[in-house]
Design a protein around this motif. Structure first.
Motif, short mmCIF file in Angstrom:
data_model
loop_
_atom_site.label_atom_id
_atom_site.label_comp_id
_atom_site.label_asym_id
_atom_site.label_seq_id
_atom_site.Cartn_x
_atom_site.Cartn_y
_atom_site.Cartn_z
N ASP A 50 0.83 -1.21 0.00
CA ASP A 50 0.00 0.00 0.00
C ASP A 50 0.86 1.26 0.00
N ILE A 51 0.31 2.29 -0.63
CA ILE A 51 0.94 3.61 -0.65
C ILE A 51 -0.04 4.61 -0.06
N LEU A 52 0.42 5.40 0.89
CA LEU A 52 -0.37 6.50 1.43
C LEU A 52 0.08 7.77 0.74
N THR A 53 -0.85 8.39 0.01
CA THR A 53 -0.55 9.66 -0.67
C THR A 53 -1.16 10.79 0.13
N ILE A 54 -0.34 11.75 0.49
CA ILE A 54 -0.77 12.93 1.25
C ILE A 54 -0.77 14.14 0.32
N VAL A 55 -1.91 14.83 0.26
CA VAL A 55 -2.02 16.00 -0.63
C VAL A 55 -2.61 17.16 0.16
N GLU A 57 3.34 20.15 -1.36
CA GLU A 57 1.96 19.85 -1.77
C GLU A 57 1.59 18.38 -1.66
N ALA A 58 2.46 17.48 -2.10
CA ALA A 58 2.07 16.07 -2.16
C ALA A 58 3.27 15.16 -1.97
N ALA A 59 3.02 14.02 -1.34
CA ALA A 59 4.07 13.03 -1.13
C ALA A 59 3.46 11.65 -0.98
N ASP A 60 4.22 10.63 -1.38
CA ASP A 60 3.86 9.23 -1.15
C ASP A 60 4.60 8.72 0.08
N ILE A 61 3.92 7.95 0.89
CA ILE A 61 4.55 7.27 2.01
C ILE A 61 4.25 5.78 1.88
N PRO A 62 5.21 4.97 1.46
CA PRO A 62 4.99 3.52 1.37
C PRO A 62 4.71 2.95 2.76
N LEU A 63 3.73 2.06 2.82
CA LEU A 63 3.33 1.47 4.10
C LEU A 63 3.83 0.04 4.22
N SER A 64 4.42 -0.28 5.35
CA SER A 64 4.88 -1.65 5.61
C SER A 64 3.94 -2.40 6.52
N VAL A 65 3.01 -1.67 7.15
CA VAL A 65 1.99 -2.28 8.02
C VAL A 65 0.64 -1.68 7.63
N PRO A 66 -0.47 -2.35 7.97
CA PRO A 66 -1.79 -1.79 7.66
C PRO A 66 -1.96 -0.40 8.26
N LEU A 67 -2.61 0.46 7.51
CA LEU A 67 -2.79 1.84 7.96
C LEU A 67 -3.66 1.89 9.21
N ASP A 68 -3.23 2.67 10.17
CA ASP A 68 -4.01 2.94 11.38
C ASP A 68 -4.72 4.29 11.19
N PRO A 69 -6.01 4.27 10.82
CA PRO A 69 -6.71 5.53 10.54
C PRO A 69 -6.69 6.51 11.71
N ALA A 70 -6.79 6.00 12.92
CA ALA A 70 -6.79 6.89 14.08
C ALA A 70 -5.46 7.60 14.25
N ALA A 71 -4.38 6.88 14.03
CA ALA A 71 -3.05 7.49 14.14
C ALA A 71 -2.85 8.53 13.05
N LEU A 72 -3.33 8.22 11.86
CA LEU A 72 -3.21 9.18 10.75
C LEU A 72 -4.02 10.43 11.06
N HIS A 73 -5.24 10.24 11.52
CA HIS A 73 -6.10 11.38 11.84
C HIS A 73 -5.46 12.28 12.89
N GLN A 74 -4.85 11.66 13.88
CA GLN A 74 -4.20 12.45 14.93
C GLN A 74 -3.02 13.24 14.38
N ALA A 75 -2.27 12.62 13.46
CA ALA A 75 -1.12 13.30 12.88
C ALA A 75 -1.53 14.47 12.00
N LEU A 76 -2.64 14.31 11.29
CA LEU A 76 -3.11 15.37 10.39
C LEU A 76 -3.82 16.48 11.15
N GLY A 77 -4.47 16.14 12.25
CA GLY A 77 -5.23 17.14 12.99
C GLY A 77 -6.33 17.72 12.14
#
Length: 298
Positions: free
Chosen positions: A3-8, A40-60
């Protein structure tokens, strides 16, 4: 890594600083970010399943979109896009109604139809009937008010340059889809036909009416025409009549969508512009094909 997490980021409101990217990376336990467009945008390759709660906290509460895709097959061979409030910024029927002095009345019906509260076909017939007698000059006046959504030209031009088939499918009208398709270079456009007597609208729309079933059918038909499976397709829209094709596509995106669509789509773009759909396919900004067309009068 599958999986790839794309942040925009919404370019006008915030920036992806190295510190913020590192914070997001640590929160999702990803690999080092691959910058697609500075700030503006970046890809973050994921080595473990995405934790939506952790992502939400990081993005605020920052105006940043997060899109997860598979690392294989990211670049799609078919783009199928809604027109109103997706490829263009407004609703052409509502704007046309403004020339008849009933813009707010029709806009209220449009909002309910696009949120799935009304039957699309019945709502379209009702709104078109209210335009009976409107001079055809109002169509051209409405076209002059049309504005493309930021990133639309780059999205279509870049995907076409990489060999993708591009289609504009709309529950709106061919007077507008033909012009938007020609302006942006869509290969195909499909929509409804407003009937007139040569001088004024008759208050009728030609049958059969193109609705959510028609959009889904177009996705299947065009994928077969292009010789690809649905996982190699991208569909984008904002209203309830787009939901079926969004669900079926390999990458289905609810773009600044109505609540009923946003709540049911796997992928949402709520802050960024249409460039996000290219970033989600792994295209860096340096690979974008830039078009000079940003409005009908350009």
């Amino acid at each position: 890594m599958t999986d790839i997490l794309t942040i925009v980021a919404q370019r006008e409101a915030t920036s992806l600083t190295p510190a913020l990217l590192n914070q997001i990376r640590n929160a999702v336990r990803g690999a080092p970010p691959v910058v697609l467009s500075a700030g503006e945008a970046a890809d973050i390759p994921l080595s473990v399943p995405l934790d939506p709660a952790a992502l939400h906290q990081a993005l605020g509460d920052k105006p940043i979109d997060a899109i997860v895709t598979k690392s294989r097959g990211r670049r799609k061979a078919l783009l199928i896009a809604d027109m109103d409030s997706t490829i263009i910024t407004g609703e052409t029927l509502d704007e046309l109604a403004g020339h008849a002095g009933i813009g707010e009345r029709i806009a209220a019906i449009t909002r309910r139809a696009m949120n799935g509260e009304l039957d699309f076909k019945a709502a379209l017939r009702e709104r078109v009937a209210m335009l009976k007698g409107l001079d055809l000059a109002a169509l051209e006046s409405t076209w002059q008010q049309v504005r493309l959504t930021q990133g639309a030209a780059e999205l279509v031009a870049t995907m076409r340059a990489r060999g993708a088939l591009t289609a504009l499918v709309s529950g709106g009208f061919s007077f507008f889809t033909a012009r938007v398709a020609a302006r942006l270079g869509f290969d195909v456009h499909r929509s409804n036909l407003l009937l007139d007597d040569g001088a004024r609208l008759t208050g009728q729309v030609a049958e059969p009416i193109r609705d959510r079933d028609s959009k889904l059918a177009a996705l299947h038909e065009l994928a077969a025409q292009r010789g690809v499976r649905l996982h190699a397709t991208l569909a984008v829209g904002d209203g309830a009549n787009d939901l079926d094709m969004i669900r079926a596509a390999g990458l289905g995106v609810a773009f600044h969508a109505k609540p009923v669509v946003a709540s049911q789509a796997r992928t949402r773009v709520e802050h960024a512009d249409l460039r996000a759909l290219l970033f989600a396919q792994g295209y860096p900004a340096s690979a974008f094909v830039v078009s000079r067309w940003d409005r009908p009068g350009a």
